[in-house]
Design a protein around this motif. Structure first.
Motif, PDB file in Angstrom:
ATOM      1  N   ILE A   1       0.838  -1.205   0.000  1.00  0.00           N
ATOM      2  CA  ILE A   1       0.000   0.000   0.000  1.00  0.00           C
ATOM      3  C   ILE A   1       0.869   1.249   0.000  1.00  0.00           C
ATOM      4  N   ALA A   2       1.888   1.261   0.848  1.00  0.00           N
ATOM      5  CA  ALA A   2       2.781   2.419   0.918  1.00  0.00           C
ATOM      6  C   ALA A   2       3.446   2.673  -0.436  1.00  0.00           C
ATOM      7  N   ASN A   3       3.828   1.609  -1.109  1.00  0.00           N
ATOM      8  CA  ASN A   3       4.476   1.766  -2.428  1.00  0.00           C
ATOM      9  C   ASN A   3       3.525   2.367  -3.453  1.00  0.00           C
ATOM     10  N   GLY A   4       2.222   2.108  -3.298  1.00  0.00           N
ATOM     11  CA  GLY A   4       1.257   2.597  -4.275  1.00  0.00           C
ATOM     12  C   GLY A   4       0.661   3.952  -3.954  1.00  0.00           C
TER      13      GLY A   4
ATOM     14  N   LEU B   1      -2.438   7.016   4.566  1.00  0.00           N
ATOM     15  CA  LEU B   1      -3.239   5.844   4.908  1.00  0.00           C
ATOM     16  C   LEU B   1      -3.985   6.159   6.194  1.00  0.00           C
ATOM     17  N   LEU B   2      -5.302   5.944   6.191  1.00  0.00           N
ATOM     18  CA  LEU B   2      -6.132   6.120   7.369  1.00  0.00           C
ATOM     19  C   LEU B   2      -6.519   4.734   7.879  1.00  0.00           C
ATOM     20  N   LEU B   3      -6.033   4.391   9.057  1.00  0.00           N
ATOM     21  CA  LEU B   3      -6.192   3.059   9.622  1.00  0.00           C
ATOM     22  C   LEU B   3      -6.959   3.144  10.940  1.00  0.00           C
ATOM     23  N   VAL B   4      -8.099   2.474  11.005  1.00  0.00           N
ATOM     24  CA  VAL B   4      -8.866   2.380  12.243  1.00  0.00           C
ATOM     25  C   VAL B   4      -8.883   0.912  12.666  1.00  0.00           C
ATOM     26  N   GLU B   5      -8.560   0.651  13.933  1.00  0.00           N
ATOM     27  CA  GLU B   5      -8.422  -0.717  14.408  1.00  0.00           C
ATOM     28  C   GLU B   5      -8.936  -0.866  15.834  1.00  0.00           C
ATOM     29  N   LYS B   6      -9.354  -2.077  16.176  1.00  0.00           N
ATOM     30  CA  LYS B   6      -9.447  -2.454  17.574  1.00  0.00           C
ATOM     31  C   LYS B   6      -8.043  -2.823  18.028  1.00  0.00           C
ATOM     32  N   THR B   7      -7.703  -2.473  19.242  1.00  0.00           N
ATOM     33  CA  THR B   7      -6.356  -2.740  19.743  1.00  0.00           C
ATOM     34  C   THR B   7      -6.440  -3.482  21.073  1.00  0.00           C
ATOM     35  N   VAL B   8      -5.302  -3.972  21.509  1.00  0.00           N
ATOM     36  CA  VAL B   8      -5.183  -4.546  22.850  1.00  0.00           C
ATOM     37  C   VAL B   8      -4.168  -3.705  23.622  1.00  0.00           C
TER      38      VAL B   8
ATOM     39  N   SER C   1       6.824   0.066   7.146  1.00  0.00           N
ATOM     40  CA  SER C   1       6.360  -0.216   5.785  1.00  0.00           C
ATOM     41  C   SER C   1       6.659   0.896   4.802  1.00  0.00           C
ATOM     42  N   GLY C   2       7.167   2.030   5.276  1.00  0.00           N
ATOM     43  CA  GLY C   2       7.535   3.090   4.353  1.00  0.00           C
ATOM     44  C   GLY C   2       6.854   4.417   4.579  1.00  0.00           C
ATOM     45  N   PHE C   3       6.022   4.515   5.622  1.00  0.00           N
ATOM     46  CA  PHE C   3       5.407   5.797   5.948  1.00  0.00           C
ATOM     47  C   PHE C   3       6.355   6.596   6.839  1.00  0.00           C
ATOM     48  N   SER C   4       6.382   7.909   6.633  1.00  0.00           N
ATOM     49  CA  SER C   4       7.357   8.738   7.343  1.00  0.00           C
ATOM     50  C   SER C   4       6.826   9.294   8.656  1.00  0.00           C
ATOM     51  N   GLU C   5       5.503   9.479   8.760  1.00  0.00           N
ATOM     52  CA  GLU C   5       4.895  10.028   9.970  1.00  0.00           C
ATOM     53  C   GLU C   5       3.646   9.230  10.305  1.00  0.00           C
ATOM     54  N   CYS C   6       3.333   9.162  11.592  1.00  0.00           N
ATOM     55  CA  CYS C   6       2.140   8.445  12.036  1.00  0.00           C
ATOM     56  C   CYS C   6       1.599   9.123  13.287  1.00  0.00           C
ATOM     57  N   GLU C   7       0.305   9.407  13.291  1.00  0.00           N
ATOM     58  CA  GLU C   7      -0.306  10.107  14.419  1.00  0.00           C
ATOM     59  C   GLU C   7      -1.686   9.541  14.705  1.00  0.00           C
ATOM     60  N   VAL C   8      -2.055   9.508  15.978  1.00  0.00           N
ATOM     61  CA  VAL C   8      -3.391   9.078  16.388  1.00  0.00           C
ATOM     62  C   VAL C   8      -4.382  10.219  16.131  1.00  0.00           C
ATOM     63  N   PHE C   9      -5.519   9.910  15.488  1.00  0.00           N
ATOM     64  CA  PHE C   9      -6.550  10.936  15.318  1.00  0.00           C
ATOM     65  C   PHE C   9      -7.842  10.587  16.047  1.00  0.00           C
ATOM     66  N   PHE C  10      -7.937   9.344  16.559  1.00  0.00           N
ATOM     67  CA  PHE C  10      -9.128   8.943  17.301  1.00  0.00           C
ATOM     68  C   PHE C  10      -8.743   7.884  18.320  1.00  0.00           C
ATOM     69  N   ARG C  11      -9.348   7.956  19.517  1.00  0.00           N
ATOM     70  CA  ARG C  11      -9.123   6.909  20.523  1.00  0.00           C
ATOM     71  C   ARG C  11     -10.347   6.797  21.426  1.00  0.00           C
ATOM     72  N   TRP C  12     -10.834   5.585  21.575  1.00  0.00           N
ATOM     73  CA  TRP C  12     -11.908   5.273  22.528  1.00  0.00           C
ATOM     74  C   TRP C  12     -11.620   3.893  23.092  1.00  0.00           C
ATOM     75  N   TYR C  13     -11.143   3.835  24.322  1.00  0.00           N
ATOM     76  CA  TYR C  13     -10.784   2.566  24.946  1.00  0.00           C
ATOM     77  C   TYR C  13      -9.951   1.706  23.979  1.00  0.00           C
ATOM     78  N   ASN C  14     -10.503   0.601  23.478  1.00  0.00           N
ATOM     79  CA  ASN C  14      -9.704  -0.295  22.635  1.00  0.00           C
ATOM     80  C   ASN C  14      -9.929  -0.071  21.141  1.00  0.00           C
ATOM     81  N   PHE C  15     -10.437   1.097  20.772  1.00  0.00           N
ATOM     82  CA  PHE C  15     -10.558   1.469  19.365  1.00  0.00           C
ATOM     83  C   PHE C  15      -9.613   2.639  19.086  1.00  0.00           C
ATOM     84  N   CYS C  16      -8.903   2.592  17.961  1.00  0.00           N
ATOM     85  CA  CYS C  16      -7.910   3.640  17.675  1.00  0.00           C
ATOM     86  C   CYS C  16      -7.849   3.923  16.191  1.00  0.00           C
ATOM     87  N   GLY C  17      -7.735   5.216  15.841  1.00  0.00           N
ATOM     88  CA  GLY C  17      -7.561   5.639  14.452  1.00  0.00           C
ATOM     89  C   GLY C  17      -6.198   6.281  14.273  1.00  0.00           C
TER      90      GLY C  17
END
Length: 241
Positions: free
Chosen positions: A149-152, A159-166, A220-236
């Protein structure tokens, strides 16, 4: 919109969760009742996407399901931006096509059936969205997928990534999960439904810690990464190429 009652019956055997026709039929209700601040997450994704989308490029929604994100993005992105929706479930994509047609969607778009556990090529992308999707990709395949994805993605894209986390701390992890189950109860899910869905997802959804997701993006090739959303075990997270 059909109500999500997939796990309301007290069957003896609980099958692994899948994204087939039965799930697709109730998925919009499931999202609204299972994902805290789902509408707000969608709004935030569209706002950030508008900051990075470039005319003449593509915006990918990997794991697009029934295309809710397309409808959020359409009013705020340049008309020359092409939308590409990717999902492993033909039933989800069919629901998405029907929804777009009902809403009079006229933007150029493409639907692709693809399993993200295998290689998928992203090209001329200014924005790629993965909203609660990567956690369903087997861990072995995540680094190759995100690297591809980073290459493309064009320089300056995201890249906007929203995940459940532990959580690393077991006590906090148990606490966050319990608060999440309380949220689901407030949305009308019974204890039986919550327990059966947890069992169905056990071997299908494999979450990472926030730190692991961030490291994966940077590796994977991204230069910066920042959290834009957080609710307990959900994170963007937003990652910039």
């Amino acid at each position: 919109m059909s109500k999500d009652e997939l796990f309301a019956k007290n069957d003896r055997i609980t099958k692994d969760f899948d994204f087939g026709e039965d799930t697709a039929a109730v998925f919009d209700d499931m999202l609204g009742r299972s994902v805290p601040f789902y509408s707000e997450i969608q709004r935030m994704i569209s706002e950030i996407a508008a900051d990075f989308a470039v005319e003449g490029t593509k915006v990918y929604d990997l794991g697009c399901s029934t295309c809710n994100t397309f409808l959020e993005l359409d009013p705020v992105l340049p008309i020359s931006v092409k939308f590409v929706g990717v999902d492993s479930s033909p039933a989800m994509l069919q629901r998405g096509r029907e929804k777009l047609a009902q809403c009079g969607f006229t933007r150029d778009y493409e639907m692709v059936v693809a399993d993200l556990n295998h290689s998928f090529q992203v090209t001329n992308a200014s924005v790629v969205i993965m909203n609660l999707v990567l956690m369903f990709v087997r861990p072995l395949h995540r680094l190759p997928l995100i690297s591809g994805i980073a290459n493309g993605i064009n320089d300056g894209g995201c890249l906007l990534l929203v995940e459940k986390t532990v959580s690393k701390d077991p006590k906090l992890n148990r606490s966050f999960i319990q608060h999440y189950y309380s949220f689901k109860e407030r949305q009308g899910y019974s204890e039986l439904e919550i327990a059966k869905k947890r069992e169905a997802l056990e071997n299908v959804l494999i979450p990472y810690r926030l730190e692991e997701d961030r490291d994966l993006l940077l590796q994977s090739g991204f230069s910066e990464c920042e959290v834009f959303f957080r609710w307990y075990n959900f994170c963007g997270l937003v990652a910039i190429k």
